[in-house]
Write a protein that holds these residues in place. Structure first.
Motif, PDB file in Angstrom:
ATOM      1  N   TYR A  62       0.820  -1.207   0.000  1.00  0.00           N
ATOM      2  CA  TYR A  62       0.000   0.000   0.000  1.00  0.00           C
ATOM      3  C   TYR A  62       0.859   1.264   0.000  1.00  0.00           C
ATOM      4  O   TYR A  62       2.017   1.252   0.408  1.00  0.00           O
ATOM      5  N   ALA A 109      -2.365  -1.019  -2.909  1.00  0.00           N
ATOM      6  CA  ALA A 109      -3.506  -0.211  -2.499  1.00  0.00           C
ATOM      7  C   ALA A 109      -3.060   1.239  -2.288  1.00  0.00           C
ATOM      8  O   ALA A 109      -1.898   1.494  -1.953  1.00  0.00           O
ATOM      9  N   ASP A 132      -9.827   9.388  -0.055  1.00  0.00           N
ATOM     10  CA  ASP A 132      -9.992   8.505  -1.215  1.00  0.00           C
ATOM     11  C   ASP A 132      -9.098   7.284  -1.057  1.00  0.00           C
ATOM     12  O   ASP A 132      -7.900   7.425  -0.781  1.00  0.00           O
ATOM     13  N   SER A 133      -9.673   6.120  -1.233  1.00  0.00           N
ATOM     14  CA  SER A 133      -8.867   4.899  -1.161  1.00  0.00           C
ATOM     15  C   SER A 133      -9.313   3.918  -2.229  1.00  0.00           C
ATOM     16  O   SER A 133     -10.484   3.860  -2.597  1.00  0.00           O
ATOM     17  N   LEU A 134      -8.354   3.171  -2.736  1.00  0.00           N
ATOM     18  CA  LEU A 134      -8.621   2.109  -3.703  1.00  0.00           C
ATOM     19  C   LEU A 134      -7.775   0.921  -3.293  1.00  0.00           C
ATOM     20  O   LEU A 134      -6.550   0.991  -3.301  1.00  0.00           O
ATOM     21  N   ASN A 139     -14.254  -0.389  -7.418  1.00  0.00           N
ATOM     22  CA  ASN A 139     -14.704   0.915  -6.934  1.00  0.00           C
ATOM     23  C   ASN A 139     -13.983   1.282  -5.648  1.00  0.00           C
ATOM     24  O   ASN A 139     -13.909   0.491  -4.711  1.00  0.00           O
ATOM     25  N   GLY A 140     -13.472   2.478  -5.615  1.00  0.00           N
ATOM     26  CA  GLY A 140     -12.795   2.947  -4.424  1.00  0.00           C
ATOM     27  C   GLY A 140     -13.780   3.530  -3.421  1.00  0.00           C
ATOM     28  O   GLY A 140     -14.974   3.651  -3.677  1.00  0.00           O
ATOM     29  N   ARG A 141     -13.253   3.907  -2.270  1.00  0.00           N
ATOM     30  CA  ARG A 141     -14.045   4.518  -1.214  1.00  0.00           C
ATOM     31  C   ARG A 141     -13.755   6.014  -1.208  1.00  0.00           C
ATOM     32  O   ARG A 141     -12.597   6.424  -1.158  1.00  0.00           O
ATOM     33  N   GLN A 142     -14.798   6.823  -1.292  1.00  0.00           N
ATOM     34  CA  GLN A 142     -14.654   8.268  -1.271  1.00  0.00           C
ATOM     35  C   GLN A 142     -15.525   8.839  -0.159  1.00  0.00           C
ATOM     36  O   GLN A 142     -16.733   8.618  -0.142  1.00  0.00           O
ATOM     37  N   LYS A 354      -6.263  12.547  -7.419  1.00  0.00           N
ATOM     38  CA  LYS A 354      -7.228  11.475  -7.657  1.00  0.00           C
ATOM     39  C   LYS A 354      -6.925  10.784  -8.984  1.00  0.00           C
ATOM     40  O   LYS A 354      -6.415  11.400  -9.920  1.00  0.00           O
ATOM     41  N   GLN A 355      -7.273   9.516  -9.067  1.00  0.00           N
ATOM     42  CA  GLN A 355      -7.087   8.772 -10.312  1.00  0.00           C
ATOM     43  C   GLN A 355      -8.199   9.187 -11.270  1.00  0.00           C
ATOM     44  O   GLN A 355      -9.360   8.811 -11.103  1.00  0.00           O
ATOM     45  N   LYS A 358     -11.137   7.141 -12.942  1.00  0.00           N
ATOM     46  CA  LYS A 358     -12.131   6.473 -12.092  1.00  0.00           C
ATOM     47  C   LYS A 358     -13.098   7.449 -11.430  1.00  0.00           C
ATOM     48  O   LYS A 358     -13.787   7.091 -10.473  1.00  0.00           O
TER      49      LYS A 358
END
Length: 475
Positions: A62, A109, A132-134, A139-142, A354-355, A358
């Motif tokens: 990560y 991650a 923001d996490s992926l 689908n990531g978490r925002q 941010k990516q 996505k």
């Protein structure tokens, strides 16, 4: 008696072993904690009374980058620290749950937590956090979190205290948010009436913050819209919604005056003609015989490392390109001016890293254009080049750009190795005329590597120029 003595010896040995088993993990955890804290840096921001903590951690499975504020009043720090710890724990728990999947896919991650500052007056700020996490899923978490606070008083300002709560107020806010959703190409097909109605009936307005010209409601992903909408921010014009605020706050924050002053303000979306700009900066024609490369730095600026990099570049009379994050530009505007005034190129690296492949179209536009608007305020012009976070781009993302999108030809892996010698070795391996070198000026070891790279380039007959010049050469 001898037998009893031996029994005592065995028991004592077992006790020592048990103590070792119990306390060794504690010692290891303490050592790990010390190592983690060693990655933290506290620097002064451009906002009075607010310092910035930056923590960047890279592990095999990560990558974590966190920015959050520190105040002199400990009471203000406790709540924000708890929020940061909770969001981090959620991410790390998910990483632990998906560790086998991450290893199988050779995937890292990613977790980013940063914040924007909106200054009102009298030490009153709105802090808007974006998490923001992926990890392993598609689908990531925002998540978003709003804190409004009074630094001088050392106290938080609750959203429910700002609003003159009544059925009429809630109806006006509901209708205003609904109208904005309906008018937005990004949200009009993605919001849900029933979820919006549930929100307005139950909200304590904790997602409300004030800007000089707007009331802003920031929603979590999936709170009132489909996942494709991301985390929407809905702005209601202040001059039309002053009546929903408590009169005491309208008077204290002088919102009526500020609303009048900003009523006619419009963001400046001016884009420099890239061809003219490149030709002015390039000077003489760039040829391969000149042995030029482009040293580029991502994710800054950093108040210490970027300043040291500038000193080294000046010493060796070389130029570089700094792909900056908007959130960092906002924290360190004077440093951005210094980079620009020394003749280095400033690139756009989005606001919050941010990516882009996505997120929604609206979010892409905000991530890119908010940086250019901030640069326009700070240095008088927008960025002349762009670099997508993680190098993740496609034709759709590129359609939002008015300047060249720049990747790299040499990845120094400085974020991973943290070794100046290894970083230099990567440069040596890929060095050729027109090379574009990727580094990150948020790492101290990268600056240490720069002390090795610059004299090496000099010895090999190379010089570093702005990346726009290399792009021109490579056409």
């Amino acid at each position: 008696m001898q037998f009893i003595h031996k029994v005592y010896m065995v028991l004592a040995l077992l006790v020592l072993i048990l103590i070792g088993l119990v306390f060794t993990p504690v010692v290891m955890n303490q050592e790990k904690s010390r190592q983690l804290k060693a990655t933290e840096e506290v620097t002064q921001s451009a906002y009075p009374g607010i310092d910035i903590v930056t923590e960047v951690v890279e592990e095999q499975d990560y990558y974590k980058a966190i920015h959050y504020p520190v105040f002199k009043q400990e009471r203000l720090n406790i709540e924000i620290n708890n929020y940061v710890a909770e969001e981090t724990a959620v991410f790390l728990d998910e990483v632990n749950d998906q560790r086998d999947v991450l290893k199988e896919r050779d995937w890292q991650a990613v977790f980013h937590l940063t914040f924007d500052i909106h200054a009102l007056n009298d030490g009153v700020y709105a802090l808007v956090f974006s998490s923001d996490s992926l990890v392993a899923g598609a689908n990531g978490r925002q998540m978003a979190k709003v804190f409004m606070l009074d630094v001088e008083e050392g106290d938080y300002i609750l959203g429910e205290a700002l609003v003159k709560d009544s059925q009429d107020t809630r109806k006006a806010i509901y209708e205003g948010v609904l109208a904005e959703l309906e008018a937005s190409p990004a949200y009009k097909d993605l919001y849900f009436h029933d979820m919006l109605e549930e929100w307005i009936e139950t909200t304590n307005f904790s997602n409300l913050y004030l800007k000089e010209d707007a009331l802003v409601f920031t929603f979590d992903k999936y709170e009132i819209t489909a996942g494709a909408a991301g985390s929407p921010d809905i702005e209601l014009p202040l001059e039309s919604f002053l009546h929903v605020l408590n009169p005491s706050w309208v008077s204290r924050l002088q919102l009526e005056t500020e609303a009048m002053e900003t009523e006619n303000a419009e963001p400046d979306d001016t884009v420099i003609n890239q061809d003219d700009d490149a030709s002015e900066k390039a000077g003489d024609a760039v040829t391969a015989e000149r042995h030029v490369v482009a040293l580029t730095f991502d994710d800054g600026p950093h108040p210490e490392n970027t300043s040291k990099a500038l000193q080294l570049l000046e010493k060796y009379q070389m130029k570089a390109t700094f792909f900056m994050l908007g959130s960092r530009i906002d924290f360190y505007p004077d440093l951005v001016k210094e980079v620009f005034n020394q003749g280095h190129e400033i690139g756009n690296h989005t606001w919050n890293h941010k990516q882009l492949t996505k997120i929604t179209d609206k979010a892409i536009q905000e991530e890119i254009h908010s940086v250019d608007q901030k640069l326009q305020d700070v240095i008088g012009q927008p960025a002349t080049v762009f670099r997508p976070p993680y190098g993740a781009t496609n034709a759709h993302v590129e359609s939002f750009l008015n300047v060249p999108s720049v990747l790299w030809t040499i990845d120094t892996l400085d974020w991973k190795t943290k070794s100046p010698e290894s970083i230099l070795a990567e440069v040596k391996t890929g060095l050729k005329p027109g090379a574009i070198v990727l580094m990150h000026d948020i790492h101290e070891t990268t600056v240490e590597a720069l002390e090795l790279i610059l004299p090496y380039l000099k010895e090999q007959g190379y010089t570093s120029v702005q990346v726009s010049e290399v792009l021109e050469m490579n056409k």
